[in-house]
Motif scaffolding. Structure first.
Motif, PDB file in Angstrom:
ATOM      1  N   GLU A 161      52.332 -15.798 -92.876  1.00 36.56           N
ATOM      2  CA  GLU A 161      50.803 -15.633 -93.740  1.00 36.56           C
ATOM      3  C   GLU A 161      49.923 -15.331 -92.509  1.00 36.56           C
ATOM      4  OE1 GLU A 161      47.222 -17.378 -95.176  1.00 36.56           O
ATOM      5  OE2 GLU A 161      48.340 -18.029 -93.699  1.00 36.56           O
TER       6      GLU A 161
ATOM      7  N   SER B 282      46.190 -14.254 -99.363  1.00 32.37           N
ATOM      8  CA  SER B 282      46.749 -13.408 -98.089  1.00 32.37           C
ATOM      9  C   SER B 282      47.925 -12.472 -98.838  1.00 32.37           C
ATOM     10  CB  SER B 282      47.663 -14.433 -97.496  1.00 32.37           C
ATOM     11  OG  SER B 282      46.823 -15.449 -96.889  1.00 32.37           O
ATOM     12  N   THR B 283      48.552 -12.925 -99.859  1.00 29.56           N
ATOM     13  CA  THR B 283      49.373 -12.168-100.523  1.00 29.56           C
ATOM     14  C   THR B 283      48.607 -10.898-101.231  1.00 29.56           C
ATOM     15  OG1 THR B 283      50.634 -13.858-101.378  1.00 29.56           O
ATOM     16  CG2 THR B 283      51.322 -12.071-102.359  1.00 29.56           C
TER      17      THR B 283
ATOM     18  N   CYS C 157      56.443 -19.851 -99.160  1.00 32.47           N
ATOM     19  CA  CYS C 157      55.147 -20.667 -99.850  1.00 32.47           C
ATOM     20  C   CYS C 157      55.649 -21.092-101.216  1.00 32.47           C
ATOM     21  CB  CYS C 157      54.166 -19.893 -99.622  1.00 32.47           C
ATOM     22  SG  CYS C 157      53.635 -19.700 -97.828  1.00 32.47           S
TER      23      CYS C 157
ATOM     24  N   LEU D  11      55.418 -14.931 -98.778  1.00 27.56           N
ATOM     25  CA  LEU D  11      54.877 -15.262 -97.491  1.00 27.56           C
ATOM     26  C   LEU D  11      55.493 -16.722 -97.140  1.00 27.56           C
ATOM     27  CD1 LEU D  11      51.009 -14.589 -97.996  1.00 27.56           C
ATOM     28  CD2 LEU D  11      52.940 -13.149 -97.117  1.00 27.56           C
TER      29      LEU D  11
ATOM     30  N   ARG E 151      47.202 -12.501 -92.085  1.00 31.62           N
ATOM     31  CA  ARG E 151      45.830 -12.494 -91.882  1.00 31.62           C
ATOM     32  C   ARG E 151      45.146 -12.162 -90.848  1.00 31.62           C
ATOM     33  NH1 ARG E 151      43.448 -16.701 -95.479  1.00 31.62           N
ATOM     34  NH2 ARG E 151      42.081 -17.447 -93.845  1.00 31.62           N
TER      35      ARG E 151
ATOM     36  N   VAL F 116      47.258 -18.679-100.124  1.00 28.05           N
ATOM     37  CA  VAL F 116      48.521 -17.945-100.280  1.00 28.05           C
ATOM     38  C   VAL F 116      48.316 -16.799-101.019  1.00 28.05           C
ATOM     39  CG1 VAL F 116      50.931 -17.851-100.964  1.00 28.05           C
ATOM     40  CG2 VAL F 116      50.051 -19.821 -99.469  1.00 28.05           C
TER      41      VAL F 116
END
Lengths: 186, 373
Positions: free
Chosen positions: A162, A81-82, A141, A131, A166, A78
């Motif tokens: 998410e 991805s953030t 999340c 996300l 990605r 997470v």
């Protein structure tokens, strides 16, 4: 082959063990790959689906089906991805748009929390961006965002998938810019 | 189980009588009549053989329903905030109001339930109910975000030393300072009415806010300026004829401020509205009212199957030339015989997509009952 090869029937007879083995493969890739690789899910036969295979998402679905564990993504993934989303927003170089990562915030009546991405647009309006996992739409999340998303009347919480971040970052960024009123200002 | 109405909806029967002109004009009605008086009349007429509601039963239209849900959710929340005398969205009272409502997602889901119940009453939309339910539920996260984002831009005025009436406006009495939602504005002498989403009154200012869920459009500017006129001419709510000083169109991602007309501009607008209202009344006083077939309006018209003017070779030719939509076309077919248990042979009578006289096969989809049709 007329009538199929009978795999589906055999899987049904094998029962839970197939799903347990599948979960083991998904969770324990020897390469510890990011999504999928030839050591876990990929083979020559499924080459056209390689881009769609994500062992972590599959594992969270199986954990839910087998053990009732709510689908969740790992903290590291997470955060990664953030970061991706944050960096892409920064890269747009939009005048007047202030982006802050992991910013503490507090709202009267709600528990203090950390905004994964805090956005302040040119008009001074603030947005919290976080996300959600692909299997749990609109469920952040980050646990702390849950109450804020439902009850925080003065600061909108915008959640992005998410998986979209990605796999299709430009789409995620464009949607966010639209929602925060910064579209077309790049 | 199929009802008589479910079956009758497949008959394209014009109304038994044409509707009379509305007692008071609104921006939406004016726009519909000016675009095509026949379309307005066919949509507004009574169809007792189909259902007991007014007008022709609506069909399911996802984007229209999404807009309605966002609008009603904002209305529900702003009403609750006003009722709780919430001084600002930053205040803890606002959090408590949202907790009492169950949160944004619950508000959106409750309104979707209501919208689906309304849809279920329409014999035209009932068949799409399962699809509508799935489509709307899948959009809950998006709808929650849109409502949340739009609500956060609402400015409740700071607490004022003057007595503030933060209430949901229901009675037609003079409004003083305060915030009022869903205000019915009526200018009786002018024969116009409208409903402002939010009216914020302070001793020196009057702000009208209208929530908009679609793309910015000049018609929205006209509409909010009409509200400004109706407010200034509403003798019940505004006997002092105070002017609106700020007009705001609140869209999904930003607010657009619209020029608030001054006294002389209001007078010009008043004359203009009177003229357009009279022309619209005249147009719908003819029976049947005139049809104005245009590709832009006909392709989205939900009663075109009832319109004789639409089903003429000239209109279809015009549609073929100017219409953007090429994937789907309307077709009039005469059934010539039964082909199979769920298919019929037919002959094309009229269509912009294919030649008259061409053979056609009509296949039934799902459990549609066409027996005897």
């Amino acid at each position: 082959m007329p009538g199929g090869a009978g795999f589906a029937q055999r899987v049904g007879r094998l029962g839970l063990v197939v799903f347990q083995d599948a979960l083991r493969i998904l969770e324990n890739c020897p390469e510890k790959c990011d999504r999928s690789c030839y050591r876990c899910l990929r083979s020559y036969k499924n080459k056209f689906e390689h881009d769609l295979l994500d062992r972590h998402v599959g594992a969270s679905l199986l954990r839910y089906a087998l053990h009732g564990t709510p689908p969740a993504l790992g903290t590291t993934r997470v955060e990664y991805s953030t970061d991706l989303l944050f960096n892409d927003l920064e890269r747009q170089g939009i005048d007047g748009l202030v982006l802050e990562r992991n910013q503490p915030f507090s709202i009267p009546g709600l528990t203090d929390a950390i905004a994964p991405i805090l956005v302040t647009n040119g008009s001074g309006r603030q947005f919290i961006v976080g996300l959600y996992g692909p299997l749990t739409p609109d469920e952040p999340c980050d646990e702390a965002l849950r109450d804020l998303k439902e009850f925080g009347a003065n600061i909108p919480v915008i959640l992005e998938d998410e998986l979209v971040v990605r796999r299709n970052l430009p789409t995620a960024t464009a949607r966010l810019l639209e929602l925060i009123g910064a579209a077309g200002k790049q | 189980m199929e009802t008589n109405a479910d079956s009758a909806i497949w008959l394209a029967t014009p109304p038994a009588s044409w509707p009379t002109a509305p007692a008071q004009m609104t921006v939406t009605t004016l726009s519909q009549i000016e675009s095509c008086p026949r379309q307005w009349a066919l949509s507004a007429a009574d169809y007792p053989e189909l259902w007991n509601e007014r007008g022709y039963p609506p069909r399911f239209h996802l984007s229209a329903l999404v807009g309605t849900v966002v609008h009603l959710a904002l209305e529900t929340i702003t009403r609750a905030l006003i009722r709780a005398r919430c001084p600002s969205l930053q205040d803890a009272t606002a959090i408590q109001v949202m907790k009492d409502l169950g949160g944004f997602t619950k508000v959106v889901n409750d309104i979707i339930d209501r919208a689906l119940a309304d849809l279920a009453s329409s014999p035209r939309a009932r068949r799409s109910l399962e699809f509508a339910t799935r489509s709307l539920r899948a959009k809950v996260p998006e709808l929650r975000t849109r409502v949340h984002t739009m609500l956060c831009r609402v400015r409740l005025p700071p607490p004022s030393p003057y007595p503030a009436a933060r209430c949901v406006h229901t009675e037609r009495r003079p409004l003083t300072t305060g915030v009022f939602s869903e205000v019915d504005l009526r200018a009786k002498q002018l024969g116009w009415k409208g409903r402002a989403d939010l009216l914020v009154l302070s001793p020196d200012e009057c702000e009208i806010i209208d929530f908009k869920t679609g793309a910015p459009d000049d018609r929205h500017r006209f509409q909010i300026q009409v509200y400004a006129l109706l407010w200034s001419r509403d003798a019940d709510l505004n006997p002092d004829r105070k002017r609106a000083t700020r007009l705001v169109l609140a869209y999904d991602s930003s607010d657009v401020e619209v020029h608030a007309p001054n006294d002389s501009e209001l007078e010009v607008l008043e004359t203009h509205l009177g003229t357009r209202r009279d022309a619209a009344y005249l147009a719908v006083s003819q029976h049947p009212p005139q049809a104005r077939p245009q590709p832009d309006s006909c392709q989205y018209c939900s009663v075109r199957h009832l319109c004789g003017e639409y089903w003429t070779p000239e209109t279809q030719r015009q549609m073929a030339q100017d219409c953007d939509e090429q994937r789907f076309v309307d077709v009039e077919v005469t059934i010539t015989g039964l082909r199979g248990p769920s298919s019929w042979d037919g002959r094309v009578e009229l269509s912009r997509g294919t030649a008259t006289g061409k053979a056609a096969v009509i296949r039934k989809h799902g459990n549609l009952n066409l027996a005897g049709r």
